[in-house]
Design an enzyme around this catalytic site. Sequence first.
Site, PDB file in Angstrom:
ATOM      1  N   LYS A 151    -151.950  35.978 -64.732  1.00  0.00           N
ATOM      2  CA  LYS A 151    -152.773  35.408 -65.810  1.00  0.00           C
ATOM      3  C   LYS A 151    -154.236  35.779 -65.641  1.00  0.00           C
ATOM      4  CE  LYS A 151    -149.893  31.721 -67.514  1.00  0.00           C
ATOM      5  NZ  LYS A 151    -149.750  30.299 -67.820  1.00  0.00           N
ATOM      6  N   LYS A 197    -140.285  40.267 -67.976  1.00  0.00           N
ATOM      7  CA  LYS A 197    -139.525  39.117 -68.473  1.00  0.00           C
ATOM      8  C   LYS A 197    -139.901  38.812 -69.926  1.00  0.00           C
ATOM      9  CE  LYS A 197    -142.434  35.250 -67.381  1.00  0.00           C
ATOM     10  NZ  LYS A 197    -142.579  33.877 -67.111  1.00  0.00           N
ATOM     11  N   LYS A 222    -143.720  35.187 -74.633  1.00  0.00           N
ATOM     12  CA  LYS A 222    -144.434  35.185 -75.905  1.00  0.00           C
ATOM     13  C   LYS A 222    -145.643  36.107 -75.873  1.00  0.00           C
ATOM     14  CE  LYS A 222    -144.207  30.876 -75.445  1.00  0.00           C
ATOM     15  NZ  LYS A 222    -144.026  29.426 -75.351  1.00  0.00           N
TER      16      LYS A 222
HETATM   17  P1  AMP Z   1    -143.146  28.389 -70.289  1.00  0.00           P
HETATM   18  O1  AMP Z   1    -142.927  28.809 -71.694  1.00  0.00           O
HETATM   19  O2  AMP Z   1    -143.821  29.433 -69.471  1.00  0.00           O
HETATM   20  O3  AMP Z   1    -143.743  27.024 -70.174  1.00  0.00           O
HETATM   21  O4  AMP Z   1    -141.692  28.288 -69.630  1.00  0.00           O
HETATM   22  C1  AMP Z   1    -140.820  27.202 -69.813  1.00  0.00           C
HETATM   23  C2  AMP Z   1    -139.577  27.392 -68.939  1.00  0.00           C
HETATM   24  O5  AMP Z   1    -138.858  28.572 -69.332  1.00  0.00           O
HETATM   25  C3  AMP Z   1    -139.873  27.587 -67.451  1.00  0.00           C
HETATM   26  O6  AMP Z   1    -138.931  26.862 -66.693  1.00  0.00           O
HETATM   27  C4  AMP Z   1    -139.715  29.058 -67.219  1.00  0.00           C
HETATM   28  O7  AMP Z   1    -139.307  29.347 -65.907  1.00  0.00           O
HETATM   29  C5  AMP Z   1    -138.623  29.421 -68.216  1.00  0.00           C
HETATM   30  N1  AMP Z   1    -138.751  30.822 -68.661  1.00  0.00           N
HETATM   31  C6  AMP Z   1    -139.779  31.368 -69.343  1.00  0.00           C
HETATM   32  N2  AMP Z   1    -139.558  32.673 -69.629  1.00  0.00           N
HETATM   33  C7  AMP Z   1    -138.322  32.967 -69.111  1.00  0.00           C
HETATM   34  C8  AMP Z   1    -137.505  34.148 -69.091  1.00  0.00           C
HETATM   35  N3  AMP Z   1    -137.885  35.267 -69.677  1.00  0.00           N
HETATM   36  N4  AMP Z   1    -136.297  34.074 -68.476  1.00  0.00           N
HETATM   37  C9  AMP Z   1    -135.881  32.917 -67.906  1.00  0.00           C
HETATM   38  N5  AMP Z   1    -136.594  31.770 -67.905  1.00  0.00           N
HETATM   39  C10 AMP Z   1    -137.809  31.778 -68.493  1.00  0.00           C
END
Ligand code: AMP
Length: 330
Positions: free
Chosen positions: A115, A196, A199
């Site tokens: 980040k 990965k 967004k």
């Molecule tokens: P965030 O949108 O970063 O707050 O992520 C919310 C949850 O989704 C967290 O537990 C992340 O580890 C999981 N997560 C986000 N992106 C991925 C991805 N591409 N594959 C698997 N898990 C994800």
Amino acid sequence: MFPREKIIFSGVQPTGELHLGNYLGALKNWSALQEHNRCFFCVVDYHAITIPYQAKVMSKRVLEAALDLLAVGLDPEKCVIFVQSQVPEHTELSWILSTLTPLGELERMTQYKDKASEHRQNINAGLLTYPVLMAADILLYQTDLVPVGEDQTQHVELTRILARKFNNTFGEYFKEPKVYEATVARVMSLLEPNKKMSKSLGPNHCLSLNDPPEVIRRKIAKAVTDEGGPNGERVSGGRNLLNLFKVLSEDKPLKKELEEQYQAGELKYAEFKPLLADTIIKVLEPIQARRAELATKPQELQKILLDGRDKARLIAQKTLRDVKERIGLA
Ligand code: AMP
Ligand code: TRP
């Protein structure tokens, strides 16, 4: 199947629409876990303000994230759903834990490094101390298990270090939480399968939980099937698509057949891709329908979040009282 009556905590940032990576890496587990455990699910708005954002749309984003949690099947009768900034004990415990956190631990966090390079103009202290607030979220509820995607395991490891350090310094108090692993640890980008799904890469890299059928068909049709780019780990786009099918479809013989074709290098993408798109559409249909229905009842959503806040706060206040007593500030 699940350990009974564990305490579960997880959080999601209100940073826009959820994608299939969020669902398979985290949220799908959350709805399964709520059946037999004491679960706390939190919209972590204080985490979301560590990167540039628009103040005007934040409260809408928070409500939308909560709506997403309900749409994927979280049931306020079975779990506590709340907003982080409405329970001030999170930031209070975070400050206390920050005094136990070695700077070096924070500086080596992969998410911080990613980040910080993504937002060079705004490398604020909150971006660095982000994992301390996450540790506070988790420890406030004496959590046993944290269902998150693989990218968050480093933060949970730090949480364990801080719990241990607190216990060693002030006497045994916190449990050391563990990661609850997802069936799919990492869903990769549709266009750059060595990264990965996220967004921040752009909408065509992701399948949003709210994407209509025609958008899903188009995105899958355009998905890359060969190896990932020259930088970083090399992950096959075809493998990523096949993994999605394997976790979303219930057709065991077909899954086996496609896996064999893939292994032999004979998977026919012109046939497989529409099949995958249909499978995804079928999984998302009930989620989208529930979301549309809940969106018509904003007052109900507000009530769920206020109830959640009250339930969470009762526990958080007790933990903070105990902690302050132990550190000599009671
Ligand atoms: P965030 O949108 O970063 O707050 O992520 C919310 C949850 O989704 C967290 O537990 C992340 O580890 C999981 N997560 C986000 N992106 C991925 C991805 N591409 N594959 C698997 N898990 C994800
Ligand atoms: N950092 C997590 C993410 O980006 C969100 C989060 C904040 C979280 N606090 C948490 C996850 C506590 C689990 C437990 O996905």
